[in-house]
Design a protein around this motif. Structure first.
Motif, mmCIF file in Angstrom:
data_model
loop_
_atom_site.group_PDB
_atom_site.id
_atom_site.type_symbol
_atom_site.label_atom_id
_atom_site.label_comp_id
_atom_site.label_asym_id
_atom_site.label_seq_id
_atom_site.Cartn_x
_atom_site.Cartn_y
_atom_site.Cartn_z
ATOM 1 N N ARG A 1 -13.700 -0.405 3.267
ATOM 2 C CA ARG A 1 -12.803 -2.083 3.025
ATOM 3 C C ARG A 1 -15.036 -3.007 3.151
ATOM 4 N NH1 ARG A 1 -10.123 -2.410 7.325
ATOM 5 N NH2 ARG A 1 -7.964 -2.788 6.220
ATOM 6 N N GLU A 2 -15.480 -2.411 4.304
ATOM 7 C CA GLU A 2 -17.601 -2.583 4.197
ATOM 8 C C GLU A 2 -17.474 -2.359 3.197
ATOM 9 O OE1 GLU A 2 -18.888 -1.559 8.211
ATOM 10 O OE2 GLU A 2 -17.381 -1.534 8.959
ATOM 11 N N ILE B 1 -2.459 -2.381 1.102
ATOM 12 C CA ILE B 1 -3.023 -1.344 0.207
ATOM 13 C C ILE B 1 -3.775 -0.012 1.546
ATOM 14 C CG2 ILE B 1 -5.230 -1.410 -0.832
ATOM 15 C CD1 ILE B 1 -4.067 -2.395 -2.290
ATOM 16 N N ARG B 2 -3.637 0.792 0.534
ATOM 17 C CA ARG B 2 -4.395 2.064 1.145
ATOM 18 C C ARG B 2 -5.615 2.453 1.514
ATOM 19 N NH1 ARG B 2 -2.623 4.549 -3.222
ATOM 20 N NH2 ARG B 2 -0.015 3.844 -2.884
ATOM 21 N N GLN C 1 -7.296 6.102 -3.777
ATOM 22 C CA GLN C 1 -5.358 6.290 -4.844
ATOM 23 C C GLN C 1 -5.403 5.531 -4.767
ATOM 24 O OE1 GLN C 1 -2.923 8.333 -1.928
ATOM 25 N NE2 GLN C 1 -2.869 10.603 -3.118
ATOM 26 N N LEU C 2 -6.379 3.744 -5.120
ATOM 27 C CA LEU C 2 -6.710 3.073 -5.754
ATOM 28 C C LEU C 2 -6.802 2.569 -7.522
ATOM 29 C CD1 LEU C 2 -8.481 1.690 -2.521
ATOM 30 C CD2 LEU C 2 -5.777 1.853 -3.401
ATOM 31 N N SER C 3 -6.666 1.520 -7.629
ATOM 32 C CA SER C 3 -7.080 0.667 -9.170
ATOM 33 C C SER C 3 -7.505 -0.341 -8.696
ATOM 34 C CB SER C 3 -5.937 1.065 -10.273
ATOM 35 O OG SER C 3 -4.679 0.366 -10.012
ATOM 36 N N TYR C 4 -7.538 -1.871 -9.745
ATOM 37 C CA TYR C 4 -8.155 -2.958 -9.544
ATOM 38 C C TYR C 4 -7.657 -3.535 -10.958
ATOM 39 C CZ TYR C 4 -12.082 -1.760 -12.657
ATOM 40 O OH TYR C 4 -12.821 -1.461 -13.898
ATOM 41 N N LYS C 5 -7.149 -5.044 -10.844
ATOM 42 C CA LYS C 5 -7.570 -5.595 -12.380
ATOM 43 C C LYS C 5 -8.286 -6.688 -11.645
ATOM 44 C CE LYS C 5 -3.141 -7.669 -10.865
ATOM 45 N NZ LYS C 5 -1.851 -8.525 -11.982
ATOM 46 N N ASN D 1 -3.057 -0.568 -4.855
ATOM 47 C CA ASN D 1 -2.624 0.670 -5.133
ATOM 48 C C ASN D 1 -2.276 1.678 -6.254
ATOM 49 O OD1 ASN D 1 -2.865 1.252 -1.996
ATOM 50 N ND2 ASN D 1 -0.647 0.487 -2.073
ATOM 51 N N ALA D 2 -2.786 2.714 -6.129
ATOM 52 C CA ALA D 2 -2.804 3.157 -7.889
ATOM 53 C C ALA D 2 -1.556 4.476 -7.690
ATOM 54 C CB ALA D 2 -3.588 4.233 -8.096
#
Length: 219
Positions: free
Chosen positions: A50-51, A70-71, A98-102, A112-113
């Motif tokens: 997060r930071e 969000i994990r 295990q994350l994605s973005y848009k 979360n992916a």
């Protein structure tokens, strides 16, 4: 006839408005995409994800948005970037967690992916394979004519003069039932860690057990 110029002007106005909307949409998309080309130079050592996202956002001039579901945001990471594009930095940081973005306008929305590896394990078990083995007694003498069957099926083979057998298309979760006259039978479960060639040793039945078999067979 007097209404024709008015209709033409209306159509022309609609066409102009549509063109302007198209240009605006293209411009917004292009600007959002250009955000990913912003360069990032920073060094982070053992801080929560997060930071890390906050620090990356300040350097790249973007804002991140994410929900409470969000994990891995508390997972600690280290990162060193020198003049890397924001897109490459995000791929590096998020994929491993295990994350994605848009992109939404100029904002990066974290998601979360999906977990394709987990789905693959559920939908497809280990592929059937060939199981080979050697059956001997406790002295190392081969046992020709021993039977090897897959539990719950009629599929099986008999060992050759060298005590060897081969079974094809065997599921890794199957159980082999091995038997030979005068010897205690064995049940051998198979899994992904089973060796390519099984070395099976059968023990002779005790005299008491043999007598019991005779009684059951002829009583």
């Amino acid at each position: 006839m007097k209404n024709i110029p008015h209709r033409l002007n209306t159509r022309r106005l609609k066409f102009i408005i549509l063109c302007m909307l198209g240009v605006y949409a293209f411009t917004v998309t292009a600007r959002a995409q250009n955000v990913l080309n912003n360069t990032v130079t920073l060094t982070l050592r053992d801080i929560p994800l997060r930071e890390a996202l906050d620090s990356i956002g300040k350097v790249a001039g973007v804002k991140f948005a994410y929900g409470q579901d969000i994990r891995n945001l508390s997972r600690r990471i280290s990162l060193r970037c020198v003049g890397e594009r924001l897109e490459a930095v995000l791929d590096k940081v998020l994929a491993g967690n295990q994350l994605s973005y848009k992109l939404v306008n100029r904002m990066v929305v974290i998601k979360n992916a999906p977990a394709p590896e987990a789905r693959a394990l559920v939908s497809a078990g280990p592929a059937p394979g060939t199981i080979k083995g050697l059956i001997r007694d406790e002295t190392g003498t081969p046992l020709p004519g021993a039977t090897v069957f897959i539990k719950g099926t009629s599929k099986g083979v008999v060992t050759d003069p060298a005590g060897a057998f081969e079974l094809k298309q065997v599921d890794r979760g199957a159980v082999l039932n091995v038997s030979y006259t005068g010897y205690a039978p064995q049940s051998i479960p198979l899994d992904e860690n089973s060796p390519p060639v099984l070395n099976i040793v059968l023990s002779q039945r005790s005299k008491t057990a043999l007598d019991e078999v005779v009684v059951v067979g002829y009583g």
